[in-house]
Design a protein around this motif. Structure first.
Motif, PDB file in Angstrom:
ATOM      1  N   LYS A   3       0.857  -1.185   0.000  1.00 53.10           N
ATOM      2  CA  LYS A   3       0.000   0.000   0.000  1.00 53.10           C
ATOM      3  C   LYS A   3       0.888   1.229   0.000  1.00 53.10           C
ATOM      4  O   LYS A   3       1.775   1.361   0.849  1.00 53.10           O
ATOM      5  CB  LYS A   3      -0.927   0.015   1.209  1.00 53.10           C
ATOM      6  N   VAL A  26     -10.481  -4.284 -11.792  1.00 55.79           N
ATOM      7  CA  VAL A  26      -9.341  -5.019 -11.257  1.00 55.79           C
ATOM      8  C   VAL A  26      -9.311  -6.371 -11.941  1.00 55.79           C
ATOM      9  O   VAL A  26     -10.200  -7.187 -11.773  1.00 55.79           O
ATOM     10  CB  VAL A  26      -9.446  -5.198  -9.725  1.00 55.79           C
ATOM     11  N   LEU A  49      -3.167   0.259  -3.834  1.00 58.41           N
ATOM     12  CA  LEU A  49      -3.064  -1.087  -3.282  1.00 58.41           C
ATOM     13  C   LEU A  49      -2.694  -2.017  -4.427  1.00 58.41           C
ATOM     14  O   LEU A  49      -3.410  -2.099  -5.430  1.00 58.41           O
ATOM     15  CB  LEU A  49      -4.387  -1.516  -2.651  1.00 58.41           C
ATOM     16  N   THR A  50      -1.537  -2.681  -4.309  1.00 60.28           N
ATOM     17  CA  THR A  50      -1.051  -3.554  -5.379  1.00 60.28           C
ATOM     18  C   THR A  50      -0.433  -4.819  -4.797  1.00 60.28           C
ATOM     19  O   THR A  50       0.128  -4.795  -3.698  1.00 60.28           O
ATOM     20  CB  THR A  50      -0.012  -2.819  -6.267  1.00 60.28           C
ATOM     21  N   THR A  78      -7.994   6.572  -5.671  1.00 59.42           N
ATOM     22  CA  THR A  78      -7.751   5.293  -5.027  1.00 59.42           C
ATOM     23  C   THR A  78      -7.600   4.247  -6.123  1.00 59.42           C
ATOM     24  O   THR A  78      -8.499   4.080  -6.948  1.00 59.42           O
ATOM     25  CB  THR A  78      -8.913   4.921  -4.085  1.00 59.42           C
ATOM     26  N   HIS A  80      -6.786   0.290  -7.213  1.00 62.73           N
ATOM     27  CA  HIS A  80      -6.662  -1.133  -6.918  1.00 62.73           C
ATOM     28  C   HIS A  80      -6.029  -1.752  -8.152  1.00 62.73           C
ATOM     29  O   HIS A  80      -6.671  -1.842  -9.208  1.00 62.73           O
ATOM     30  CB  HIS A  80      -8.015  -1.767  -6.610  1.00 62.73           C
TER      31      HIS A  80
END
Length: 104
Positions: A3, A26, A49-50, A78, A80
């Motif tokens: 993150k 995603v 976030l990965t 944000t 993803h």
């Protein structure tokens, strides 16, 4: 999972009336971007976030380029990530920003 939160100063606020926008999905080689107007007009925040570790320097470079091109102040993005390449990241960020600027 990794993150990252990247905050950058901008020259101006992103124009438009939309309060939020969602683009992408995603999936393998893609990503989802949610854009929300909830920052000060001179700030762009990107939360990421990965599952792909060790690419913070590349993420920072792509996001800096995006901010330099568009000056999306006042917006939190944000992300993803599903393993997207840098060009796909830029595409989705630009799509989200343009959608925020649209009237429909």
């Amino acid at each position: 999972m990794e993150k990252l939160t990247i905050s950058l100063r901008t020259q101006a606020a992103l124009q438009g009336l939309r309060e939020e926008a969602l683009v992408g999905v995603v999936a393998s080689g893609n990503l989802e971007v949610l854009a929300q107007r909830n920052e000060s007009p001179d700030l762009c925040v990107v939360e990421l976030l990965t599952s792909v570790r060790g690419y913070e320097e590349i993420w920072r470079a792509v996001i800096q380029d995006f901010v330099d091109r568009l000056s999306p102040g006042g917006v939190r993005f944000t992300i993803h990530d599903g393993g997207a390449r840098p060009d796909t990241v830029m595409l989705r960020l630009m799509q989200a920003a343009r959608l925020m600027e649209s009237t429909s």
